[in-house]
Each structure stands twice: as structure tokens, then as C-alpha cells.
Design a protein around this motif. Structure first.
Motif, PDB file in Angstrom:
ATOM      1  N   VAL A  70       2.890  24.325  17.671  1.00 12.05           N
ATOM      2  CA  VAL A  70       1.796  25.099  18.252  1.00 12.05           C
ATOM      3  C   VAL A  70       1.139  24.217  19.299  1.00 12.05           C
ATOM      4  O   VAL A  70       0.691  23.116  19.012  1.00 12.05           O
ATOM      5  CB  VAL A  70       0.753  25.517  17.187  1.00 12.05           C
ATOM      6  CG1 VAL A  70      -0.401  26.254  17.841  1.00 12.05           C
ATOM      7  CG2 VAL A  70       1.392  26.390  16.115  1.00 12.05           C
ATOM      8  N   ASP A  71       1.133  24.707  20.536  1.00 13.12           N
ATOM      9  CA  ASP A  71       0.532  23.972  21.639  1.00 13.12           C
ATOM     10  C   ASP A  71      -0.644  24.758  22.182  1.00 13.12           C
ATOM     11  O   ASP A  71      -0.605  25.989  22.247  1.00 13.12           O
ATOM     12  CB  ASP A  71       1.553  23.759  22.773  1.00 13.12           C
ATOM     13  CG  ASP A  71       2.739  22.925  22.318  1.00 13.12           C
ATOM     14  OD1 ASP A  71       2.523  21.905  21.641  1.00 13.12           O
ATOM     15  OD2 ASP A  71       3.882  23.308  22.635  1.00 13.12           O
ATOM     16  N   SER A  72      -1.677  24.043  22.576  1.00 14.76           N
ATOM     17  CA  SER A  72      -2.824  24.677  23.215  1.00 14.76           C
ATOM     18  C   SER A  72      -2.751  24.409  24.705  1.00 14.76           C
ATOM     19  O   SER A  72      -2.614  23.272  25.141  1.00 14.76           O
ATOM     20  CB  SER A  72      -4.132  24.109  22.666  1.00 14.76           C
ATOM     21  OG  SER A  72      -4.250  24.436  21.302  1.00 14.76           O
TER      22      SER A  72
ATOM     23  N   TYR B 256      -2.505  34.295  20.653  1.00 13.14           N
ATOM     24  CA  TYR B 256      -1.466  33.289  20.816  1.00 13.14           C
ATOM     25  C   TYR B 256      -0.225  33.983  21.354  1.00 13.14           C
ATOM     26  O   TYR B 256      -0.090  35.205  21.268  1.00 13.14           O
ATOM     27  CB  TYR B 256      -1.156  32.570  19.499  1.00 13.14           C
ATOM     28  CG  TYR B 256      -0.523  33.469  18.464  1.00 13.14           C
ATOM     29  CD1 TYR B 256       0.852  33.559  18.360  1.00 13.14           C
ATOM     30  CD2 TYR B 256      -1.312  34.233  17.606  1.00 13.14           C
ATOM     31  CE1 TYR B 256       1.432  34.404  17.432  1.00 13.14           C
ATOM     32  CE2 TYR B 256      -0.733  35.071  16.676  1.00 13.14           C
ATOM     33  CZ  TYR B 256       0.637  35.158  16.586  1.00 13.14           C
ATOM     34  OH  TYR B 256       1.217  35.993  15.669  1.00 13.14           O
TER      35      TYR B 256
ATOM     36  N   MET C 129      -0.770  20.422  16.119  1.00 16.65           N
ATOM     37  CA  MET C 129      -0.769  21.302  14.967  1.00 16.65           C
ATOM     38  C   MET C 129      -0.861  20.438  13.722  1.00 16.65           C
ATOM     39  O   MET C 129      -0.146  19.457  13.596  1.00 16.65           O
ATOM     40  CB  MET C 129       0.518  22.128  14.985  1.00 16.65           C
ATOM     41  CG  MET C 129       0.721  22.966  13.770  1.00 16.65           C
ATOM     42  SD  MET C 129       2.043  24.185  13.934  1.00 16.65           S
ATOM     43  CE  MET C 129       3.491  23.186  14.037  1.00 16.65           C
TER      44      MET C 129
ATOM     45  N   ARG D  66      -7.324  27.764  26.832  1.00 20.40           N
ATOM     46  CA  ARG D  66      -7.797  28.564  25.686  1.00 20.40           C
ATOM     47  C   ARG D  66      -6.657  29.272  24.974  1.00 20.40           C
ATOM     48  O   ARG D  66      -6.860  29.862  23.917  1.00 20.40           O
ATOM     49  CB  ARG D  66      -8.797  29.613  26.164  1.00 20.40           C
ATOM     50  CG  ARG D  66     -10.083  29.016  26.664  1.00 20.40           C
ATOM     51  CD  ARG D  66     -11.036  30.101  27.032  1.00 20.40           C
ATOM     52  NE  ARG D  66     -12.252  29.521  27.597  1.00 20.40           N
ATOM     53  CZ  ARG D  66     -13.216  30.220  28.106  1.00 20.40           C
ATOM     54  NH1 ARG D  66     -13.130  31.533  28.149  1.00 20.40           N
ATOM     55  NH2 ARG D  66     -14.274  29.612  28.590  1.00 20.40           N
ATOM     56  N   LYS D  67      -5.493  29.239  25.558  1.00 21.54           N
ATOM     57  CA  LYS D  67      -4.359  29.938  24.974  1.00 21.54           C
ATOM     58  C   LYS D  67      -3.579  29.024  24.032  1.00 21.54           C
ATOM     59  O   LYS D  67      -3.486  27.829  24.249  1.00 21.54           O
ATOM     60  CB  LYS D  67      -3.408  30.426  26.076  1.00 21.54           C
ATOM     61  CG  LYS D  67      -4.013  31.475  26.966  1.00 21.54           C
ATOM     62  CD  LYS D  67      -2.988  31.966  27.959  1.00 21.54           C
ATOM     63  CE  LYS D  67      -3.593  33.055  28.827  1.00 21.54           C
ATOM     64  NZ  LYS D  67      -2.611  33.634  29.733  1.00 21.54           N
ATOM     65  N   ARG D  68      -3.024  29.636  23.001  1.00 23.23           N
ATOM     66  CA  ARG D  68      -2.159  28.906  22.084  1.00 23.23           C
ATOM     67  C   ARG D  68      -0.757  29.493  22.177  1.00 23.23           C
ATOM     68  O   ARG D  68      -0.589  30.696  22.329  1.00 23.23           O
ATOM     69  CB  ARG D  68      -2.664  29.021  20.644  1.00 23.23           C
ATOM     70  CG  ARG D  68      -3.963  28.273  20.423  1.00 23.23           C
ATOM     71  CD  ARG D  68      -4.457  28.405  19.013  1.00 23.23           C
ATOM     72  NE  ARG D  68      -4.606  29.819  18.666  1.00 23.23           N
ATOM     73  CZ  ARG D  68      -4.437  30.315  17.435  1.00 23.23           C
ATOM     74  NH1 ARG D  68      -4.128  29.514  16.450  1.00 23.23           N
ATOM     75  NH2 ARG D  68      -4.584  31.587  17.199  1.00 23.23           N
TER      76      ARG D  68
END
Length: 167
Positions: free
Chosen positions: A29-31, A75, A1, A34-36
Motif C-alpha cells: 500500500v503506497d500513499s 484507494y 504499510m 492523499r491517494k492510496r
């Protein structure tokens, strides 16, 4: 982030967390593919119960929905507490860890495992457990002498009230 996103999220969310009687400890915020995932860590001097976490989660979710702070795309919001082996970084963390066993990494090198007895503005008084039948000793640690500190999990520890009842 990015730092700017982190700062924007903190500016946006901290007043809501504070209004619920909690401190905003961390935002990440972690990815994951494709999801956050937006992880928000909250705490207070008396801890945070499930109802408080649910209330703050609803408030943060509503605020995030009305802004573009997370940008486009889906997210997941996760709100929780620091956990059992939390690192101690702020003065309030040390105060909250009073009577807990802590592993200290010292600036001068070496480590110390001791129980926090008292915290003031300059440092803390700790009790170093005795080894091989020796009595515990007390020691003063100034904040500048501490590089890192982390609460330790204790499985067989007697509560203060249990000790007083046995005496």
C-alpha cells in the motif's frame, strides 16, 4: 504499510488469489499525496494472462468492498504480475525462471550472470556463458550461497524451438 495491515490483507486476499489458480507474490500500500494505492502482484507457473488478472482484480475488489481492510477513504487497486526483471526469492520463483538468464549476488561476494538449467530442493544448476569464443560452463549453486538473484532481460535471445530448427 504496517505489518499488521499487510498480514490482514494477505490473510483476506490470498485465498481468493489461490482460488483463481494464482500465487499471491506481493502486497503493498503506497500513499501518493492523499491517494492510496493497493498493489497486488500475482503469478503462476505458467504466468498470468490479462483475463486471469481481470478476474482476480474483480474478486479482490468485491472482497475489499465488503470489508474494512483498507479502512475509510478512497484507494486504487492495481493487480499485476512481477515484471520482466523480477527478483527471485522463493523456490517457485527459481523454478519459473528455468531457462532464463539471471544475475546472482553471491553470499561470498561477487556476482555471477548465468542461465538456470535445472532447480531442485537444494539449489540449481546454471550455465555460465562463455567469454571470447570459449564454451559455456555449468556450475552448481546451493540456495544458501545466493544472497540475491534477479532475472535479466534478453533482447536478442533465440527461443529454444528456433535453436532446434536450425540444428
Amino acid at each position: 504499510m504496517s505489518t499488521t495491515q499487510s498480514e490482514r490483507l494477505r490473510e483476506l486476499l490470498e485465498p481468493l488469489v489461490t482460488s483463481q489458480g494464482l500465487d499471491l507474490e506481493e502486497i503493498a500500500v503506497d500513499s501518493v499525496g492523499r491517494k492510496r494505492v493497493l498493489r497486488v502482484v500475482v503469478d503462476s507457473d505458467t504466468g498470468a494472462d490479462l483475463d486471469q488478472i481481470a478476474d482476480v482484480s474483480r474478486a479482490l475488489s468485491a472482497k475489499l468492498d465488503e470489508t474494512d481492510a483498507m479502512g475509510e477513504g478512497e484507494y486504487t487497486l492495481e493487480v499485476g504480475t512481477p515484471g520482466a526483471e523480477r527478483p527471485l526469492k522463493e523456490h517457485r520463483h527459481y523454478v519459473r525462471a528455468t531457462d532464463r538468464l539471471v544475475k546472482f549476488q553471491l553470499v561470498e561476494g561477487g556476482e555471477l550472470v548465468a542461465r538456470i538449467i535445472e532447480v531442485d530442493d537444494d539449489g540449481l544448476d546454471v550455465e555460465v556463458p562463455g567469454v571470447k569464443g570459449r564454451k559455456a560452463t555449468t556450475r552448481r549453486l546451493a540456495f544458501p550461497d545466493i544472497d540475491r538473484a534477479r532475472v535479466q532481460v534478453e533482447f536478442n535471445r533465440k527461443d529454444k524451438n528456433e535453436k532446434e530448427e536450425e540444428a
